[in-house]
Design an enzyme around this catalytic site. Structure first.
Site, short mmCIF file in Angstrom:
data_model
loop_
_atom_site.label_atom_id
_atom_site.label_comp_id
_atom_site.label_asym_id
_atom_site.label_seq_id
_atom_site.Cartn_x
_atom_site.Cartn_y
_atom_site.Cartn_z
N GLU A 25 2.12 -23.77 2.29
CA GLU A 25 2.53 -24.20 0.96
C GLU A 25 2.22 -25.68 0.73
OE1 GLU A 25 3.54 -23.83 -2.01
OE2 GLU A 25 3.55 -21.65 -2.10
N HIS A 76 10.21 -17.18 -5.76
CA HIS A 76 9.80 -16.58 -7.02
C HIS A 76 9.93 -15.07 -6.91
CE1 HIS A 76 6.95 -20.29 -7.48
NE2 HIS A 76 8.23 -20.61 -7.57
N ARG A 101 11.09 -17.68 -11.72
CA ARG A 101 10.64 -18.69 -10.77
C ARG A 101 11.76 -19.58 -10.22
NH1 ARG A 101 5.50 -19.72 -10.44
NH2 ARG A 101 5.75 -21.99 -10.28
N GLU A 104 8.70 -13.98 -3.25
CA GLU A 104 7.79 -14.87 -2.54
C GLU A 104 8.61 -15.95 -1.83
OE1 GLU A 104 5.22 -16.37 -5.58
OE2 GLU A 104 4.19 -14.46 -5.89
N GLU A 124 7.80 -12.78 -13.79
CA GLU A 124 8.12 -13.54 -12.58
C GLU A 124 9.20 -14.56 -12.90
OE1 GLU A 124 5.85 -16.53 -9.40
OE2 GLU A 124 5.11 -16.28 -11.43
N ARG A 138 3.27 -22.89 -15.33
CA ARG A 138 4.36 -22.68 -14.40
C ARG A 138 5.54 -23.62 -14.64
NH1 ARG A 138 -0.12 -20.65 -11.96
NH2 ARG A 138 0.17 -19.07 -10.33
N ASP A 154 36.57 -5.58 12.00
CA ASP A 154 37.61 -6.37 11.35
C ASP A 154 37.02 -7.11 10.15
OD1 ASP A 154 39.65 -8.00 10.56
OD2 ASP A 154 39.75 -9.17 12.41
N GLU A 169 4.65 -19.77 3.15
CA GLU A 169 5.07 -18.64 2.32
C GLU A 169 4.46 -17.37 2.89
OE1 GLU A 169 4.85 -18.95 -2.05
OE2 GLU A 169 3.76 -17.05 -2.03
N GLU A 227 9.73 -18.91 0.50
CA GLU A 227 9.13 -20.06 1.17
C GLU A 227 10.11 -20.61 2.21
OE1 GLU A 227 6.61 -21.56 -2.76
OE2 GLU A 227 8.52 -22.49 -2.24
#
Length: 451
Positions: A194, A250, A342, A137, A340, A322, A57, A201, A139
């Protein structure tokens, strides 16, 4: 519908079910919001599931269909068969199969199935001569449960980034999670504690983007199930504790050509990025505000997306820091050249988030978008004037703004398709409205006795 012929792959799964004495099959799919759903059937029904599908359903699933359109069909993918390791020690052993959802009225793939949304994005890339690979990645936090088995916000350890036991008291739990994932066919590449207390992670192998989305959906279920066996609660909530680091996901991305070459690599470029990579990157930056609604889809997501906690909010890219939204990681080999993103967090629906990223990047290639220069300074140290000088915009500051950006982005709305776009926006608008009229404990503590 006419029953399909049993494929060799399906027959191999049936043979394995018999060999491993599997009792039940859990047919897995996700709703539009990314919640994993499953229908459990006796293992004896495996052949029927492969040849005819299993009906359910659809009106009971968030964002699927109305009551008068409720009949849907699950068609399992044999390649996704995996025994659920936490069930094998009990009285009944279960295995999982990830399914595609079909509309019984048309006997076609259901437009509201998030996996189908990603499949369409993958097909667009294939039509342009590319295979999309990704590595996330994710976490998460491991909190203690109370005596009734309910989740708390009590830390399960006092560890920090890359700490070892005894500070990382949950390392054994993380180890069991890794063993469980490996039993299900995951290739785990790394795991570590982490930055925040009780935060972890686990990274799994870079793979084609559809397989990776399947893995992310499964990963969250595995982590929760095995944590519960240790009387812990695993949460992928982006910011469960104020004033400490939140949980992100990330996401590394690259395109490979039909002859197996990495389309993102150029050894002659200063950053080893090809023109294709820079155009793809430019597309990600161009559509970043709209991507945010899908990759950061909860009210709580925006408690993480603030400066100062390693979560990027500035729309720029860099190879050395970063603080930018997109980073170009160092690559030891040409095959490892990638970008990457982030900003995503693990509360997202991976199928929709990855589809949004694909369409945004391919739009950059198709329209030959210019990639801005990288920003090599720490953007967190910039004031507003410096950011303006560099032309750096910011991501939406709340879910309402993000949904506004999504609705105004034709590329991303087309990427989701009319059905998913409408239902997703409707659900997120409702979530944000409910948040706006709620009164938080912070407000009570600050204002109740003051005014």
């Amino acid at each position: 519908m006419t029953s399909a012929t049993l494929s060799d792959d399906a027959q191999a799964v049936i043979d394995e079910i018999e060999e491993r004495d599997i009792d039940f099959l859990r047919l897995q799919f996700t709703d539009i919001l990314g919640t994993v759903k499953n229908v459990s059937i006796p293992a004896e029904q495996a052949e029927k599931a492969f040849t005819e599908g299993i009906y359910f359903d659809g009106s009971s699933i968030d964002g699927f269909v109305r009551i008068q359109e409720s009949d849907m069909r699950l068609v399992p993918n044999p390649s996704t068969f995996a025994v659920l390791p936490w069930t094998s020690a009990g009285d009944h052993t279960s295995a999982r199969l990830i399914c595609d959802v079909y509309d019984t009225a048309t006997d076609a793939a259901f437009d509201g199935d998030p996996r189908w949304v990603l499949k369409r994005a993958v097909q667009r890339a294939n039509d342009m001569g590319y295979t999309v690979n990704t590595g996330p990645e994710p976490e998460f936090f491991l909190f203690e449960e109370d005596e009734d088995g309910d989740a708390t916000l009590d830390f399960s350890d006092s560890g920090g980034y890359f700490d070892l036991a005894p500070k990382d008291l949950a390392s054994d739990v993380r180890g069991d999670i890794i063993y469980g994932l490996e039993e299900m066919g995951f290739e785990v590449e790394a795991s570590h504690h982490e930055v925040a207390e009780s935060q972890h992670e686990i990274d799994f192998k870079y793979d084609d983007i559809l397989s990776t989305a399947d893995n992310v959906a499964t990963f969250r279920s595995v982590v929760r199930a095995i944590a519960a066996q240790h009387d812990m609660h695993a949460t992928f909530m982006p910011k469960p504790i104020p004033k400490i680091n939140g949980s992100g996901m990330h996401t590394h991305l690259s395109l490979f050509t039909e002859d197996g070459e990495n389309a993102f690599h150029d050894p002659a470029d200063e950053f080893n990025l090809s023109e294709t990579a820079k155009q793809f990157l430019a597309g990600i930056l161009e559509h970043a505000p709209a991507i945010t609604a899908v990759a950061n889809p909860t009210v709580n997501s925006y408690k993480r997306l603030v400066p100062g906690y390693e979560a990027p909010v500035y729309i720029a890219w860099s190879d050395v820091n970063r603080s930018a939204l997109v980073r170009k990681p160092a690559a030891r080999t040409p095959a490892a050249s990638r970008i990457e993103l982030r900003s995503p967090d693990p509360s997202c629906n991976p199928y929709l988030a990855f589809a949004a990223m694909i369409h945004a990047g391919l739009d950059g290639i198709e329209n030959d978008l210019d990639c801005p220069d990288p920003v090599r300074e720490n953007i967190y140290d910039f004031d507003e004037a410096e950011r303006a000088e560099y032309g750096i915009e910011t991501l939406p500051s709340n879910l309402g703004e993000a949904v506004d950006e999504l609705e105004s982005d034709e590329v991303l709305m087309d990427a989701l398709g009319p059905h998913v776009a409408e239902k997703f926006v409707e659900a997120k608008r409702q979530e944000f409205r409910e948040y706006l009229v709620d009164v938080s404990q912070w407000e009570i503590d600050r204002y109740l006795e003051k005014f």
